[in-house]
Design a protein around this motif. Structure first.
Motif, PDB file in Angstrom:
ATOM      1  N   SER A 199       0.860  -1.184   0.000  1.00 23.07           N
ATOM      2  CA  SER A 199       0.000   0.000   0.000  1.00 23.07           C
ATOM      3  C   SER A 199       0.888   1.223   0.000  1.00 23.07           C
ATOM      4  O   SER A 199       1.957   1.236   0.597  1.00 23.07           O
ATOM      5  CB  SER A 199      -0.958  -0.008   1.185  1.00 23.07           C
ATOM      6  N   GLN A 212       0.767   5.643  -0.379  1.00 23.53           N
ATOM      7  CA  GLN A 212      -0.036   6.840  -0.571  1.00 23.53           C
ATOM      8  C   GLN A 212       0.827   8.066  -0.439  1.00 23.53           C
ATOM      9  O   GLN A 212       1.887   8.059   0.152  1.00 23.53           O
ATOM     10  CB  GLN A 212      -1.183   6.895   0.424  1.00 23.53           C
ATOM     11  N   TRP A 238      -4.022  10.954  -3.285  1.00 22.93           N
ATOM     12  CA  TRP A 238      -4.198   9.617  -3.839  1.00 22.93           C
ATOM     13  C   TRP A 238      -3.714   8.557  -2.867  1.00 22.93           C
ATOM     14  O   TRP A 238      -2.899   8.838  -1.993  1.00 22.93           O
ATOM     15  CB  TRP A 238      -3.475   9.474  -5.179  1.00 22.93           C
ATOM     16  N   SER A 239      -4.208   7.365  -3.048  1.00 23.04           N
ATOM     17  CA  SER A 239      -3.696   6.236  -2.302  1.00 23.04           C
ATOM     18  C   SER A 239      -3.870   4.999  -3.172  1.00 23.04           C
ATOM     19  O   SER A 239      -4.735   4.966  -4.037  1.00 23.04           O
ATOM     20  CB  SER A 239      -4.452   6.072  -0.985  1.00 23.04           C
ATOM     21  N   ALA A 240      -3.015   4.033  -2.934  1.00 19.28           N
ATOM     22  CA  ALA A 240      -3.083   2.838  -3.767  1.00 19.28           C
ATOM     23  C   ALA A 240      -2.928   1.621  -2.890  1.00 19.28           C
ATOM     24  O   ALA A 240      -2.213   1.641  -1.893  1.00 19.28           O
ATOM     25  CB  ALA A 240      -1.977   2.851  -4.804  1.00 19.28           C
ATOM     26  N   ILE A 257      -9.767   2.235 -10.670  1.00 16.66           N
ATOM     27  CA  ILE A 257      -9.500   3.601 -10.249  1.00 16.66           C
ATOM     28  C   ILE A 257     -10.814   4.167  -9.735  1.00 16.66           C
ATOM     29  O   ILE A 257     -11.825   4.132 -10.438  1.00 16.66           O
ATOM     30  CB  ILE A 257      -8.927   4.451 -11.397  1.00 16.66           C
ATOM     31  N   LEU A 283      -4.693  -3.981  -8.548  1.00 18.28           N
ATOM     32  CA  LEU A 283      -4.300  -2.649  -8.082  1.00 18.28           C
ATOM     33  C   LEU A 283      -5.531  -1.762  -7.982  1.00 18.28           C
ATOM     34  O   LEU A 283      -6.276  -1.606  -8.941  1.00 18.28           O
ATOM     35  CB  LEU A 283      -3.293  -2.037  -9.068  1.00 18.28           C
ATOM     36  N   SER A 284      -5.732  -1.226  -6.795  1.00 18.07           N
ATOM     37  CA  SER A 284      -6.871  -0.318  -6.607  1.00 18.07           C
ATOM     38  C   SER A 284      -6.325   1.052  -6.236  1.00 18.07           C
ATOM     39  O   SER A 284      -5.618   1.223  -5.246  1.00 18.07           O
ATOM     40  CB  SER A 284      -7.760  -0.855  -5.494  1.00 18.07           C
ATOM     41  N   LEU A 285      -6.689   1.999  -7.059  1.00 18.12           N
ATOM     42  CA  LEU A 285      -6.131   3.335  -6.902  1.00 18.12           C
ATOM     43  C   LEU A 285      -7.280   4.287  -6.584  1.00 18.12           C
ATOM     44  O   LEU A 285      -8.314   4.254  -7.247  1.00 18.12           O
ATOM     45  CB  LEU A 285      -5.496   3.701  -8.238  1.00 18.12           C
ATOM     46  N   ILE A 333      -8.029   8.228  -6.325  1.00 19.48           N
ATOM     47  CA  ILE A 333      -7.450   9.524  -6.660  1.00 19.48           C
ATOM     48  C   ILE A 333      -8.505  10.570  -6.374  1.00 19.48           C
ATOM     49  O   ILE A 333      -9.689  10.327  -6.596  1.00 19.48           O
ATOM     50  CB  ILE A 333      -7.084   9.564  -8.155  1.00 19.48           C
ATOM     51  N   ILE A 342       2.589   9.504  -9.917  1.00 21.69           N
ATOM     52  CA  ILE A 342       1.850   8.523  -9.115  1.00 21.69           C
ATOM     53  C   ILE A 342       2.222   7.109  -9.555  1.00 21.69           C
ATOM     54  O   ILE A 342       2.505   6.236  -8.733  1.00 21.69           O
ATOM     55  CB  ILE A 342       0.331   8.767  -9.240  1.00 21.69           C
ATOM     56  N   ILE A 351       4.012   4.164  -7.258  1.00 23.96           N
ATOM     57  CA  ILE A 351       3.423   2.850  -7.041  1.00 23.96           C
ATOM     58  C   ILE A 351       4.400   1.766  -7.486  1.00 23.96           C
ATOM     59  O   ILE A 351       4.616   0.775  -6.788  1.00 23.96           O
ATOM     60  CB  ILE A 351       2.089   2.742  -7.802  1.00 23.96           C
TER      61      ILE A 351
END
Ligand code: ADP
Ligand code: MG
Length: 695
Positions: free
Chosen positions: A248, A250, A256-258, A278, A310-312, A314, A338, A342
């Motif tokens: 994870s 961010q 944003w965070s991923a 996304i 991958l879950s982003l 934004i 970004i 990641i």
């Protein structure tokens, strides 16, 4: 159109322009949103999820061409809303234009159901919590039609559970070209399963089933309330699940965070499996895909591919809302940065995993352990790292800018090494903001063909002082002695040095500007201040302007117009964004994790007028970068903060220790001039050495 031609012979000359019939327009528009059964289903699943469903059941006949039915247990639709349901741009999710940019739900412009009603027979059965019975409605070309011939088009009461069932029949019956473009029904069914599978991973708490109409058993079925890993195990198998690493990452969480689950180097598939979400929408991004492939290309054998979920998230305001919501290819602000962050995080995690075998302390991959892993890795950096040689290299083939002379070694991934960090107990609370976890992103030298810039870079290299480089290279940060006077202590070998970190920072930021010339990251000012107001503030505060032959107003005017006239250049070379009407929209970001003191912004902008030599290229770049560096150096803090240690001072101390010094070590090419004034040896204490050794 063909029919017209056969009926009446075309007159000679250009063909007349005719307005297309409205229903045809709608059908064409619908075809752009609904490409195939799977794309219709994707929209319907998103609607069900938006409605808060915890169970979603899909039934399919003939690859979705004959029947596509989706039943959920969500909020249902009010009876009074039913007439509007399939009208274009009818939605419960936005009402004003500004909502568009704030939206976090899935589909968002009220086009899905409308589109479907133009290319298929659409029926809806729905019941809200307060309804006593369910209601059934049928739609054709955006409006209600009778459920049965002879009845009124109004919704009819019927039996049904809470939630909504959407039934789509004879998809593309009226657009034969679309229909003929579809593949076999088994292939379309496979695509449907693929969409459901991906949403089922992303929404592991929701139960999904999918079956063929008439078949007693489901082809896909997930329980509700699973974790992501359990869902992946169920849907993609044990071989994937056992190799998963959780990552994870961010930035500023609001930006944003991923979160990702990726397979380790031990897993090899023939084709990459990428689930990319996304803001909860399943999307494609060829850029992200290429970057991820590049990360793995250095650790997997040729021809082998990973599995990546991958879950982003934004800030919705940064996602390009002009990109049509159903276009799967998306774009967002600061995309490159970004993506790179990641990829860095994934690469680090992969590297960590391959070491875990060597050090035997890392087996599972929960978020907490990931944090622990980060900490532990920092602690062990002086041990020899055993790794595959390929891992040492980080090469993203998609990067255009690549002239870095040094390849990044594994070791350099753990740049923050100072006593305070090593001493920090590893059991530190999970909740703390974990300053130890700060990660320096490698700053590459941009490729630049301007001879002026190449000259400046060479000059920096020529001025390098060898011994000082050596000291910085191997220094250990001891502490800040005096924040206000910018004095810090560092240790090198058995010697202790006192240095003026401001002077070092000034050189560093100048060099970082030069290094990233034409390719600087940036940060947004929100709301963007007016350039003129800023300059006026600074000019007013300036003493001695009365002696000038210009009035203060004139000075403000001259500086403002000088900068506005050069805004394109400022933007392109230095990422300083000034809008046409003079708002300062963004500033160059020279070093991630380090924010300049914005109190100095007015004076920075003002000084750009007189201090920058706007007449010749090389001098212009040099003087601009010097001013930028001056803006970036730490302090001065707001005057006289006698009551305790204010937050600002704490923040500055932190930045100096955790960001500035590691960066000095890594990027500064120290000139001799620093040696003359800004660093002195204060002690030679062999004993101290032993103290630090123990750490
Ligand atoms: P959008 O999702 O962009 O608003 P749609 O055409 O997909 O547009 O849906 C129109 C509206 O119908 C939605 O805003 C929502 O209020 C309602 N709706 C659609 N599907 C469902 C569902 N499964 N459950 C509850 N409401 C729904
Ligand atoms: Mg929708």
């Amino acid at each position: 159109m063909d029919q017209t031609r056969s009926q009446s012979p075309e007159p000679p000359g250009p063909k007349p322009i005719r307005r297309l019939h409205e229903s045809l327009i709608n059908r064409i528009a619908a075809g752009e949103i609904i490409h195939r059964p799977a794309s219709a289903l994707k929209e319907l699943i998103e609607n069900s999820l938006d409605a808060g469903s915890t169970s979603i059941r899909v039934t399919v006949k003939d690859g979705g061409m004959k029947l596509l039915q989706i039943q959920d247990n969500g909020s249902g639709i009010r009876k009074t809303d039913l007439p509007l349901l399939a009208e274009r741009f009818a939605t419960s999710k936005i009402s004003t234009f500004s909502d568009l940019s704030q939206l976090t739900t899935y589909g968002f412009r009220g086009e899905a159901l409308a589109s479907i009603s133009h290319v298929a027979h659409l029926s809806v059965i729905t019941k809200t919590e307060s309804d006593t019975c369910a209601w059934k409605a049928c739609y054709e070309d955006g409006s209600l039609v009778p459920v049965k011939a002879g009845l009124t088009p109004d919704p009819k009461p019927c039996a049904g559970n809470e939630g909504t069932t959407i039934i789509v029949e004879d998809l593309f019956y009226n657009t034969p070209t679309r229909l003929s473009a579809l593949r076999s029904s088994s292939e379309e069914y496979a695509r449907i399963l693929d969409v459901i599978t991906k949403y089922a991973v992303h929404n592991s708490t929701v139960s999904f089933t999918c079956k063929k109409g008439g078949s007693p058993s489901a082809d896909l079925s997930t329980p509700s309330g699973s974790t992501t890993q359990q869902a992946i195990r169920l849907l993609y198998g044990h071989s994937v699940a056992k190799e998963l690493i959780h990552v994870s990452e961010q930035d500023d969480p609001e930006a944003w965070s991923a979160e990702a689950y990726v397979t380790s180097a031990s897993y090899q598939a023939k084709k990459i499996v990428l689930l990319l979400f996304i803001n909860n929408r399943l999307v494609d991004s060829s850029r992200i895909k290429r970057s991820l492939e590049a990360v793995y290309s250095s650790i997997l054998p040729k021809g082998a591919s990973p599995y990546i979920y991958l879950s982003l998230h934004i800030d919705p305001r940064s996602v390009d809302v002009n990109v049509h919501p159903t276009k799967r290819e998306v774009h967002f602000l600061n995309e490159d940065m970004i993506i790179e962050d990641i990829c860095d995080a994934i690469q680090e995690a992969l590297a960590g995993r391959s070491h875990s075998r060597v050090f035997e302390y890392q087996v599972r991959c929960s978020p907490e352990t990931f944090q622990t892993l980060k900490r532990k890795r920092t602690k062990i950096r002086h041990r020899p790292l055993v790794c595959e040689p390929a891992l040492k290299k980080k090469v993203y083939s998609h990067h255009k800018v690549r002239t870095s002379t040094q390849d990044r070694t594994l070791d350099s991934m753990f740049p923050v090494v100072n006593p305070s960090q090593i001493i920090t107990p590893p059991s530190g609370g999970e909740g703390d903001a974990s300053p130890q976890a700060i990660k320096l992103r490698e700053i590459k030298q941009s490729e630049c063909y301007l001879t002026s810039v190449q000259h400046l870079r060479r000059e920096v290299e020529k001025a390098r002082h060898k011994h000082l480089t050596e000291i910085l290279d191997k220094h250990i940060f001891v502490g800040i002695v005096d924040v206000k006077r910018c004095l810090s202590l560092i240790q090198h070998s058995t010697r202790l040095y006192l240095l003026n970190h401001d002077a070092f920072a000034y050189e560093l930021f100048y060099q970082l500007g030069l290094r990233q010339f034409g390719n600087m990251s940036r940060f947004k000012l929100n709301p963007p201040p007016a350039l003129k107001t800023m300059i006026k503030l600074a000019v007013d505060a300036e003493e001695g302007t009365t002696k000038s032959r210009y009035s203060k107003e004139q000075i403000v005017e001259i500086i403002t117009s000088t900068l506005i006239a050069r805004r394109e250049m400022l933007q392109e070379y230095f990422s300083l964004g000034i809008s046409e009407n003079g708002a300062v929209e963004y500033l160059p970001l020279l070093l991630r994790g380090y924010t300049p003191n914005l109190d100095k912004l007015p004076s920075f902008l003002m000084r750009l007028g007189p201090q920058v030599d706007w007449t010749s290229e090389k001098e212009c770049f040099e003087t601009f970068l010097r001013e930028l560096a001056l803006f970036y150096v730490p302090g001065p803090l707001v005057q006289d903060s006698s009551d305790g240690v204010p937050d600002e001072e704490k923040a500055e101390r932190w930045q100096v220790e955790h960001v500035l010094f590691p960066s000095l070590r890594r990027y500064l090419c120290p000139p001799k001039t620093l040696l003359d004034q800004d660093i002195v040896q204060v002690a030679n204490l062999p004993d101290l050495y032993r103290v630090f050794e123990r750490c």
